[in-house]
Write an enzyme that holds these catalytic residues in place. Sequence first.
Site, PDB file in Angstrom:
ATOM      1  N   GLU A   1      -7.322  -3.882   1.863  1.00  0.00           N
ATOM      2  CA  GLU A   1      -7.218  -4.012   0.411  1.00  0.00           C
ATOM      3  C   GLU A   1      -7.460  -5.389  -0.190  1.00  0.00           C
ATOM      4  O   GLU A   1      -7.803  -5.507  -1.372  1.00  0.00           O
ATOM      5  CB  GLU A   1      -5.820  -3.544  -0.051  1.00  0.00           C
ATOM      6  CG  GLU A   1      -5.571  -2.062   0.057  1.00  0.00           C
ATOM      7  CD  GLU A   1      -5.033  -1.618   1.403  1.00  0.00           C
ATOM      8  OE1 GLU A   1      -5.210  -0.453   1.776  1.00  0.00           O
ATOM      9  OE2 GLU A   1      -4.454  -2.483   2.103  1.00  0.00           O
TER      10      GLU A   1
ATOM     11  N   GLY B   1       1.385  -6.297   2.867  1.00  0.00           N
ATOM     12  CA  GLY B   1       0.832  -5.214   3.672  1.00  0.00           C
ATOM     13  C   GLY B   1       0.787  -5.545   5.141  1.00  0.00           C
ATOM     14  O   GLY B   1       1.287  -6.573   5.593  1.00  0.00           O
TER      15      GLY B   1
ATOM     16  N   ASP C   1      -0.110  -4.132  14.390  1.00  0.00           N
ATOM     17  CA  ASP C   1      -0.682  -3.724  15.672  1.00  0.00           C
ATOM     18  C   ASP C   1      -1.666  -4.783  16.126  1.00  0.00           C
ATOM     19  O   ASP C   1      -2.128  -5.593  15.318  1.00  0.00           O
ATOM     20  CB  ASP C   1      -1.359  -2.353  15.574  1.00  0.00           C
ATOM     21  CG  ASP C   1      -2.497  -2.338  14.565  1.00  0.00           C
ATOM     22  OD1 ASP C   1      -3.657  -2.247  14.987  1.00  0.00           O
ATOM     23  OD2 ASP C   1      -2.234  -2.414  13.359  1.00  0.00           O
TER      24      ASP C   1
ATOM     25  N   GLY D   1       0.822  -1.198   0.000  1.00  0.00           N
ATOM     26  CA  GLY D   1       0.000   0.000   0.000  1.00  0.00           C
ATOM     27  C   GLY D   1       0.858   1.250   0.000  1.00  0.00           C
ATOM     28  O   GLY D   1       0.581   2.217  -0.709  1.00  0.00           O
TER      29      GLY D   1
END
Length: 233
Positions: free
Chosen positions: A180, A89, A203, A20
């Site tokens: 995405e 990603g 995270d 991304g």
Amino acid sequence: MSTHINAPQGAIAERILLPGDPLRAKFIAENFLENAECYNEVRGMFGFTGFYNGKKVSVQGTGMGQPSLSIYVNELFKFYDVQKAIRVGTCGAIQSNLKLRDLILAQGACSDSALNTSRFNGMHYAPIADYNLLSTACNLAQQFEFIPNVGLCVSSDNFYDDKQNWKLWAEYGALGVEMEAAELYTLAAKYKRQALAILTVSDHILLGGETTAEERQKTFTNMIKLALETITA
């Protein structure tokens, strides 16, 4: 060239990685590809082509969210004849057995986006990864002792989920939330191409904790190595 990709025919390989973040695309080109050349800078969305293990590979930033990715992937598939695409990603983990920096191989992608609701006239489409890419990545990850986690991801349009809908996705076994993969898998099906999303946990939505922006841009090298080995296998 196409509207958003300023590259002549032949400049983009049939194999491509799709981060991304355009700066992650630059990092991959500079640190993993040989003889990498930049073919796109339109809107700051960098694209590069080089060689990995002697095979021509490109890397193209897509921006955040399914609408942005959709623009670039449509053009890559339609105008540049890209055949294999692997998203590299990050995601937020929503299962307690996952840790920061763990790898997820997205077998399928749930979504709260209206893109497929509109596309399929209210019917429900199930976007899934290409089996050959998925099985290759899984086998290679085990060889590299990366301990892959294979399962569902969620491609959400809401980065800030005030309603905490992630809890419902978690109840039904989804591993992490990103933005995405569902559109990538849907477009791959439309154009009859191969696609996979390899994600790194940046995270932990359930347990707390996160990595820095610099780590997300410049590290997570296990994911990048796995993607490159998979797409050139």
